[in-house]
Design a protein around this motif. Structure first.
Motif, PDB file in Angstrom:
ATOM      1  N   ALA A  89     110.938  -5.981   6.717  1.00 16.94           N
ATOM      2  CA  ALA A  89     111.704  -5.980   7.970  1.00 16.94           C
ATOM      3  C   ALA A  89     111.173  -7.051   8.924  1.00 16.94           C
ATOM      4  O   ALA A  89     111.950  -7.763   9.590  1.00 16.94           O
ATOM      5  N   THR A  90     109.844  -7.185   8.996  1.00 12.23           N
ATOM      6  CA  THR A  90     109.237  -8.211   9.858  1.00 12.23           C
ATOM      7  C   THR A  90     109.623  -9.608   9.395  1.00 12.23           C
ATOM      8  O   THR A  90     109.984 -10.477  10.198  1.00 12.23           O
ATOM      9  N   LEU A  91     109.557  -9.820   8.080  1.00 13.68           N
ATOM     10  CA  LEU A  91     109.899 -11.128   7.519  1.00 13.68           C
ATOM     11  C   LEU A  91     111.364 -11.466   7.779  1.00 13.68           C
ATOM     12  O   LEU A  91     111.691 -12.613   8.111  1.00 13.68           O
ATOM     13  N   PHE A  92     112.246 -10.472   7.637  1.00 18.65           N
ATOM     14  CA  PHE A  92     113.677 -10.700   7.874  1.00 18.65           C
ATOM     15  C   PHE A  92     113.925 -11.134   9.324  1.00 18.65           C
ATOM     16  O   PHE A  92     114.696 -12.058   9.586  1.00 18.65           O
ATOM     17  N   PHE A  93     113.237 -10.487  10.263  1.00 15.36           N
ATOM     18  CA  PHE A  93     113.408 -10.822  11.682  1.00 15.36           C
ATOM     19  C   PHE A  93     112.927 -12.236  11.981  1.00 15.36           C
ATOM     20  O   PHE A  93     113.595 -13.008  12.671  1.00 15.36           O
ATOM     21  N   PHE A  94     111.760 -12.601  11.437  1.00 14.44           N
ATOM     22  CA  PHE A  94     111.169 -13.903  11.760  1.00 14.44           C
ATOM     23  C   PHE A  94     111.707 -15.038  10.884  1.00 14.44           C
ATOM     24  O   PHE A  94     111.387 -16.208  11.146  1.00 14.44           O
ATOM     25  N   SER A  95     112.525 -14.704   9.878  1.00  8.93           N
ATOM     26  CA  SER A  95     113.107 -15.760   9.036  1.00  8.93           C
ATOM     27  C   SER A  95     114.055 -16.659   9.808  1.00  8.93           C
ATOM     28  O   SER A  95     114.371 -17.767   9.377  1.00  8.93           O
ATOM     29  N   VAL A 128     103.707 -11.317   9.868  1.00  8.62           N
ATOM     30  CA  VAL A 128     103.711 -10.534   8.626  1.00  8.62           C
ATOM     31  C   VAL A 128     102.290 -10.066   8.301  1.00  8.62           C
ATOM     32  O   VAL A 128     102.079  -8.909   7.899  1.00  8.62           O
ATOM     33  N   SER A 129     101.297 -10.929   8.521  1.00  9.44           N
ATOM     34  CA  SER A 129      99.898 -10.571   8.261  1.00  9.44           C
ATOM     35  C   SER A 129      99.433  -9.436   9.160  1.00  9.44           C
ATOM     36  O   SER A 129      98.719  -8.518   8.716  1.00  9.44           O
ATOM     37  N   VAL A 130      99.839  -9.484  10.432  1.00 11.46           N
ATOM     38  CA  VAL A 130      99.447  -8.439  11.395  1.00 11.46           C
ATOM     39  C   VAL A 130     100.039  -7.096  10.978  1.00 11.46           C
ATOM     40  O   VAL A 130      99.345  -6.065  10.942  1.00 11.46           O
ATOM     41  N   VAL A 131     101.329  -7.084  10.644  1.00  8.16           N
ATOM     42  CA  VAL A 131     101.985  -5.846  10.218  1.00  8.16           C
ATOM     43  C   VAL A 131     101.380  -5.347   8.905  1.00  8.16           C
ATOM     44  O   VAL A 131     101.119  -4.142   8.742  1.00  8.16           O
ATOM     45  N   TYR A 132     101.126  -6.254   7.981  1.00 12.09           N
ATOM     46  CA  TYR A 132     100.540  -5.904   6.681  1.00 12.09           C
ATOM     47  C   TYR A 132      99.176  -5.240   6.877  1.00 12.09           C
ATOM     48  O   TYR A 132      98.900  -4.181   6.297  1.00 12.09           O
ATOM     49  N   GLY A 133      98.313  -5.867   7.687  1.00 12.09           N
ATOM     50  CA  GLY A 133      96.975  -5.320   7.921  1.00 12.09           C
ATOM     51  C   GLY A 133      97.013  -3.978   8.619  1.00 12.09           C
ATOM     52  O   GLY A 133      96.260  -3.052   8.277  1.00 12.09           O
TER      53      GLY A 133
END
Length: 578
Positions: free
Chosen positions: A188-194, A560-565
């Motif tokens: 979801a984060t990646l889709f928003f920032f794409s 994406v890294s922040v959400v992943y962590g």
């Protein structure tokens, strides 16, 4: 200083120097770990038995077997066929198709194979700039790899070290709960920032490359379908440059062009990929029609005094003269056009020949050609072999996932079947044997032995004992995850997992807690490569293909890294009670 602790400090120093070496020599991790291996053996920090055990570790061999068995899947057309249906005119639809396909495929297949299969379709599509899709492709493959034990090499590396310590091995689905949360949250984060991905058009240069002529035969399944529906625009390293129909030449070829019987399709590209054309039913080259195989090719240059100069292949009687057929032709500095058999030959033309049994016995070869080399083409599989490769791989993974047979045993049996049926050949296995990963993991295992043998882990226990109030299990979890993530971005994912694992186990022992959560932190942290194009192989693959800059990865990869962590640490804390 106590003499007994000197070896411990030396090993810790080697640990630090290894990290520095990996940062400085990012493209040569196997050399850094190879040097570490030699120093540990020379200094006597590990025993001969430990050296043998590290290279024969069951987890390491399981990873090697998985990578070798996946070679058979790479030779099938299944990934290419699926890839044809991923890209659509709508960017949102294409993005969702791409993310779903890549994440689910990467859960059981090699990440690099999935990304490699999708690179050509994405770069050849007419709807969206490749730079809008390639970073999402790489990130989806990374996230999908966190879903299962076999999803990524780092999970198998961690499992190999777990087995080596005598701990219960990790299950096939032990990663799935946290991995699913990561796929959904980071997706979801990646889709928003794409939306902030760059829109850089693909710059394709027309170069003087090999010119390959094929013909659509009457029984071909390609007839009545468009170029795009047949997947002829999405071939790796081969480009459809012309279509000849009767006396008409069509160039460039529209994706919506419907193929007819007798059409000649003219490709340009890497001659080693010519066997990909065998995967299309009823698409034949001149060599196919003359009963010559494409796995025995020779590359020659036409001599100035050759009798071929000034003639076409059609009028020269090439097959009768040399017991060979021309598969492809290249002329430096000039782009060729038209039927292969009607090209007027010149001195210096490069020809790739499919040769018959009498070719080498002909006495006129040296008068007409300079010999360059043999051409080793990529071998494709028959339909029977494709079914064996796909079903065999699925069954092997399923047996392991259901707990009926160990993954090592099922893959070993599957590899034996692939060799016995000639689906894979011994020389193919030797060429693709993952010696680099094997050396890295085995050397890292030896480092963990050395840390234990010299009581270097005990020094860590003393530091924790002196700071018990501030060094809680949760703080240690955060430290392990951040250290692994940081090393993954700086060096490589496999090296990061191998280096941090013994430290994670030492922390768990010092805190007297179950190490499983810390083991998971290492595994997930080693897959958290979104910030840099150099930390993970798939990122590096799309870096040049998408004409990206490092800031493109930072712009999308940082959130994406922040959400992943956050998801990883929170989920491990809840699941394992830290």
């Amino acid at each position: 200083m106590n003499v007994e602790v000197v070896p411990a400090y030396i090993v810790l120093g080697l640990f630090a120097l290894t990290i520095l070496g990996l940062i400085k020599f990012q493209s040569q991790p196997e050399r850094v770990f190879g040097l570490l291996l030699l120093v540990l053996i020379a200094c006597g920090f590990v025993t001969n038995e430990q050296v043998v055990a590290s290279f024969a570790n069951q987890g390491v061999l399981t990873l090697v077997l998985l990578m070798l068995c996946s070679l058979a899947l790479e030779k099938t057309k299944i990934l290419r066929q699926i890839a044809n249906y991923v890209i659509r005119p709508s960017y949102t639809r294409s993005w969702l198709n791409l993310f779903t396909f890549s994440a689910l495929s990467s859960a059981v297949l090699n990440n690099t194979a999935v990304v490699s299969a999708m690179l050509a379709p994405i770069r050849a599509n007419n709807h969206h700039s490749p730079s809008r899709l390639l970073i999402p492709l790489s990130y989806a493959a990374i996230l999908g790899g966190t879903l299962t034990l076999v999803g990524t090499s780092t999970n198998l590396i961690v499992n190999s070290m777990v087995i080596d310590l005598g701990l219960p091995e990790l299950g096939f689905f032990d990663f799935t709960l946290i991995g699913s949360l990561l796929v959904l949250g980071c997706g979801a984060t990646l889709f928003f920032f794409s939306r902030w991905l760059p829109n850089r058009p693909e710059n394709t240069k027309v170069v003087a490359d090999y010119f390959i002529d094929t013909k659509v035969m009457p029984e071909s399944s390609l007839i009545g379908k468009t170029i795009e529906e047949n997947g002829l625009r999405n071939l790796e390293s081969l480009f459809l440059v012309e279509l000849q129909r009767g006396g008409h030449l069509i160039s460039p070829v529209s994706p919506s062009e419907v193929l007819q019987q007798g059409d000649r399709l003219l490709f340009s590209g890497d001659i080693k990929k010519v066997t990909l054309l065998n995967q299309f039913s009823g698409l034949e080259s001149f060599a196919n029609q003359n009963g010559l195989l494409l796995d025995n090719l020779s590359e020659v240059i036409i001599r100035p005094e050759s009798i071929l100069v000034g003639k076409t292949l059609k009028h020269a009687g090439f097959r009768a003269l040399f017991d060979a057929a021309v598969v492809a032709i290249k002329r430096d500095g000039e782009r060729l056009s038209g039927k292969l058999g009607e090209v007027l030959l010149k001195p210096g033309d490069y020809l790739v020949l499919a040769v018959g049994e009498d070719f080498k016995s002909r006495h006129n070869l040296s008068k007409n050609f300079f010999f360059v080399s043999g051409v080793e083409t990529e071998r494709t599989l028959s339909q029977r072999s494709e079914w064996l490769a796909v079903l065999g791989f699925v069954v092997s993974i399923a047996l392991s996932a259901l707990g009926l047979v160990s993954l090592f045993k099922s893959l070993l049996l599957f590899l034996g079947i692939l060799l016995l049926t000639n689906t894979l050949k011994p020389n193919e296995i030797l060429q693709r044997l993952p010696t680099q990963i094997w050396l890295i993991i085995s050397s890292a295992l030896l480092l963990s032995y050395a840390l234990t043998n010299t009581q270097a882990i005990d020094l860590l226990s003393q530091v924790i004992a002196n700071n018990q109030q501030s060094f809680t299990p949760f703080v240690a979890l955060c430290v392990i995850y951040l250290a692994t993530w940081w090393l993954t971005e700086l060096v490589t994912n496999n090296a990061a997992a191998a280096l941090v694992f013994p430290i994670a186990i030492g922390l768990a022992q010092s805190l007297a807690i179950d190490p499983t959560g810390y083991i998971m932190a290492v595994a997930f942290g080693a897959s958290a490569s979104f910030f840099s194009p150099y930390g993970y192989q798939t990122n590096l693959m799309v870096y040049n293909a998408g004409q990206y800059r490092i800031m493109d990865f930072v712009r999308v990869g940082l959130p994406v890294s922040v959400v992943y962590g956050t998801i990883t640490v929170a989920a491990i804390t809840l699941v394992y009670g830290y």
